[in-house]
Motif scaffolding. Structure first.
Motif, PDB file in Angstrom:
ATOM      1  N   LEU A 224       1.094   3.075  -5.797  1.00 29.09           N
ATOM      2  CA  LEU A 224      -0.064   3.827  -4.273  1.00 29.09           C
ATOM      3  C   LEU A 224       0.864   2.677  -2.940  1.00 29.09           C
ATOM      4  N   ALA A 225       1.443   1.561  -3.143  1.00 29.53           N
ATOM      5  CA  ALA A 225       2.216   1.335  -1.801  1.00 29.53           C
ATOM      6  C   ALA A 225       3.239   1.818  -1.394  1.00 29.53           C
ATOM      7  N   GLU A 226       3.461   2.068  -2.934  1.00 27.85           N
ATOM      8  CA  GLU A 226       5.446   3.082  -2.239  1.00 27.85           C
ATOM      9  C   GLU A 226       5.251   4.213  -1.506  1.00 27.85           C
ATOM     10  N   VAL A 227       3.915   5.304  -2.723  1.00 32.93           N
ATOM     11  CA  VAL A 227       3.547   6.259  -1.468  1.00 32.93           C
ATOM     12  C   VAL A 227       2.956   6.212   0.152  1.00 32.93           C
ATOM     13  N   ARG A 228       2.321   5.437  -0.038  1.00 32.64           N
ATOM     14  CA  ARG A 228       1.950   5.153   1.528  1.00 32.64           C
ATOM     15  C   ARG A 228       3.299   4.317   2.312  1.00 32.64           C
ATOM     16  N   SER A 229       3.869   3.668   1.449  1.00 35.70           N
ATOM     17  CA  SER A 229       5.325   3.521   2.582  1.00 35.70           C
ATOM     18  C   SER A 229       6.492   4.784   2.606  1.00 35.70           C
TER      19      SER A 229
END
Length: 290
Positions: A224-229
């Motif tokens: 999820l952090a990668e997608v938000r980035s």
């Protein structure tokens, strides 16, 4: 004047099955040339017209900027909505995973308790059987003692020998009882050890399941952090692109305005020169006519 005309020649030849090739030969046109119209003098725009055009261009630019900003706001709203939906899906997934883990742990705990209760019930039944065996042995022992007493009262001459035999039998019987008790005690210890081992294995398995679920949740949070980035980078890239285009449009508009102003100044200088020439010609013609 006569105009010469020549007919157009058309030749047809079959090139392949189902198709035709045409060769058209046109004659050179012969006739009276059409007279060209004299070029009309270019109308010089006035300052008011140029200002009106600049004002209209400014209004169109503002309208274009407003539409672009509205499109950007719409895109940002869509991105926020997608991020909100993603967050809701993530929260739902975490809740469902936690509920499934809790249900699995509760089921495992219930099975473990049921297994322990079953082992305890079996151990209780075994201890009850041992107790019944002990009572039976004691009863038999009492019966033996009673038989010895009866024989002692009825057979005094064989009392010593019978007493020895009965004591020997009693010793053997007591040895057998001791062995049975020792075996039961050893079996009880084995059962207790097996229960402790199974409890330890169940606890280790529960810890392992908790670690696996925590690792899954950690990996999901990292994704999820990668997608938000990635989404943040895309939004920043789109914003920079729009700012670059707006800056280029502003520079082009200023260049166009400067070019038109230069043209107006040039036309004004030209008109001033024409006016000066007319005045000079008028002053020159005045003494001649006088």
């Amino acid at each position: 004047m006569e105009v010469e005309t020549k007919s157009t020649e058309i030749r047809c030849q079959e090139m392949s099955k189902g198709g035709l090739a045409y060769e058209v030969i046109l004659a050179e046109p012969v006739g009276v040339p059409v007279p060209r119209r004299a070029d009309s003098p270019e109308k010089t725009p006035s300052v008011e017209e140029i200002q009106e055009k600049l004002k209209a261009a400014e209004e169109r630019r503002r309208s274009l900027e407003a539409s672009k900003m509205a499109a950007i706001a719409q895109k940002m709203a869509k991105i926020e909505e997608a991020s909100k939906i993603r967050s809701e899906q993530t929260n739902n997934f975490i809740s469902a995973t936690k509920e499934a883990l809790d249900a699995k742990m509760d089921s495992h705990e219930e099975k473990r308790e049921a297994y322990i209760n079953e082992l305890r019930a079996r151990l209780k039944d075994h201890l009850e059987g041992v107790e019944k065996t002990r009572l039976t042995l004691e009863q038999q022992t009492a019966e033996v003692y009673k038989a010895i007493e009866d024989k002692m009262t009825t057979a005094a001459d064989k009392r010593d020998e019978n007493i020895k035999k009965m004591l020997e039998r009693l010793r053997e019987h007591e040895e057998q009882v001791r062995k049975v008790r020792a075996g039961n005690q050893e079996r009880f210890q084995q059962l207790e050890s097996a229960i402790q081992d199974k409890l330890q294995q169940a606890a280790e398995r529960r810890l392992q399941l908790e670690q696996e679920q925590k690792e899954k949740l950690r990996n999901h949070n990292n994704k999820l952090a990668e997608v938000r980035s990635v989404l943040s980078a895309k939004v920043e890239e789109i914003t920079k692109d729009i700012e670059t285009k707006l800056t280029a449009a502003e520079i082009n508009r200023e260049k166009e305005m400067q070019r038109k102003l230069d043209f107006v100044k040039k036309e004004e200088r030209r008109a001033e020169l024409v006016r000066q020439n007319k005045c000079a010609r008028a002053e020159t013609d005045a003494p001649t006519s006088g």
